[in-house]
Enzyme design. Structure first.
Site, PDB file in Angstrom:
ATOM      1  CG  ASN A  44      -0.417  -0.188   2.531  1.00 14.77           C
ATOM      2  OD1 ASN A  44       0.627  -0.810   2.694  1.00 14.77           O
ATOM      3  ND2 ASN A  44      -1.093   0.324   3.532  1.00 14.77           N
ATOM      4  CD  GLU A  46      -1.588   4.706   4.559  1.00 14.62           C
ATOM      5  OE1 GLU A  46      -1.125   5.569   5.332  1.00 14.62           O
ATOM      6  OE2 GLU A  46      -2.262   3.723   4.949  1.00 14.62           O
ATOM      7  CB  CYS A  55      -5.157  -1.362  -2.047  1.00 14.24           C
ATOM      8  SG  CYS A  55      -6.538  -0.580  -1.214  1.00 14.24           S
ATOM      9  CD  GLU A  57      -5.210  -5.946  -1.585  1.00 16.52           C
ATOM     10  OE1 GLU A  57      -4.686  -4.807  -1.494  1.00 16.52           O
ATOM     11  OE2 GLU A  57      -6.022  -6.362  -0.751  1.00 16.52           O
ATOM     12  CB  CYS A  88     -10.851  -2.810  -0.097  1.00 15.95           C
ATOM     13  SG  CYS A  88     -10.111  -2.143  -1.602  1.00 15.95           S
ATOM     14  CB  CYS A  91      -8.348  -4.682  -4.143  1.00 14.54           C
ATOM     15  SG  CYS A  91      -7.283  -3.259  -3.805  1.00 14.54           S
TER      16      CYS A  91
HETATM   17  N1  THU Z   1      -5.419  -1.392   2.102  1.00 13.20           N
HETATM   18  C1  THU Z   1      -4.818  -2.248   1.233  1.00 13.20           C
HETATM   19  O1  THU Z   1      -3.629  -2.106   0.915  1.00 13.20           O
HETATM   20  N2  THU Z   1      -5.554  -3.256   0.706  1.00 13.20           N
HETATM   21  C2  THU Z   1      -6.879  -3.465   0.968  1.00 13.20           C
HETATM   22  O2  THU Z   1      -7.473  -4.369   0.392  1.00 13.20           O
HETATM   23  C3  THU Z   1      -7.573  -2.615   1.936  1.00 13.20           C
HETATM   24  C4  THU Z   1      -6.807  -1.488   2.504  1.00 13.20           C
HETATM   25  C5  THU Z   1      -4.625  -0.296   2.677  1.00 13.20           C
HETATM   26  C6  THU Z   1      -5.032   1.088   2.213  1.00 13.20           C
HETATM   27  C7  THU Z   1      -4.535   1.944   3.356  1.00 13.20           C
HETATM   28  O3  THU Z   1      -3.168   2.262   3.117  1.00 13.20           O
HETATM   29  C8  THU Z   1      -4.599   1.035   4.573  1.00 13.20           C
HETATM   30  O4  THU Z   1      -4.759  -0.278   4.079  1.00 13.20           O
HETATM   31  C9  THU Z   1      -5.742   1.362   5.511  1.00 13.20           C
HETATM   32  O5  THU Z   1      -6.947   1.412   4.845  1.00 13.20           O
END
Ligand code: THU
Length: 131
Positions: A44, A46, A55, A57, A88, A91
């Site tokens: 991920n 940010e 994300c 994935e 999520c 993804c």
């Molecule tokens: N996140 C992912 O990397 N994958 C997911 O399927 C859900 C959320 C990350 C996004 C963000 O950086 C952190 O998790 C909190 O939401």
């Protein structure tokens, strides 16, 4: 093709170390197994403008697509914390573009990678959007 869940989960755990997650402090790593046997990692990423976050994935899939891969045989996802990190909705939809519904998705907490759950993409997202 023989799929080794532990190998893929290990690649995901390595990628999670590179997560840029200063806002959530939640590190996610993913790895996708391409048709030709190559493995692509993602984490991920940010941003101070939170909505721009990508994300793990999708990072993995987009990186693989940039290298010419279009079909994936397995997906692994790990994350910090104790809960199992099911992907999520966004993804799931992106994965469905490049994976068959029967594609296995291995999910585990970084703190306990030996105890992983296995589920198919079709179970995670039945009737995905297509046109
Ligand atoms: N996140 C992912 O990397 N994958 C997911 O399927 C859900 C959320 C990350 C996004 C963000 O950086 C952190 O998790 C909190 O939401």
């Amino acid at each position: 093709m023989e799929i080794d869940p532990q190998l893929l989960l290990q690649a995901a755990a390595e990628a999670a170390k590179n997560a840029h997650a200063p806002y959530s402090n939640y590190q996610v790593g993913s790895a996708v197994l391409a048709e030709d046997g190559s493995i692509f990692p993602g984490c991920n990423v940010e941003n101070a403008s939170y909505g721009l976050t990508n994300c793990a994935e999708r990072t993995a899939i987009f990186s693989a697509v940039a290298k010419g891969q279009r079909t994936f045989k397995a997906v692994a996802i790990v994350a910090s914390g104790n809960t199992i990190p099911y992907p999520c909705g966004a993804c799931r939809q992106v994965l469905s573009e490049f994976c068959e519904p029967a594609t296995p998705v291995y999910v585990a907490s970084i703190s306990n990678p030996a105890t992983f759950d296995q589920i198919t993409l079709g179970e995670l997202l039945p009737k995905s959007f297509r046109f």
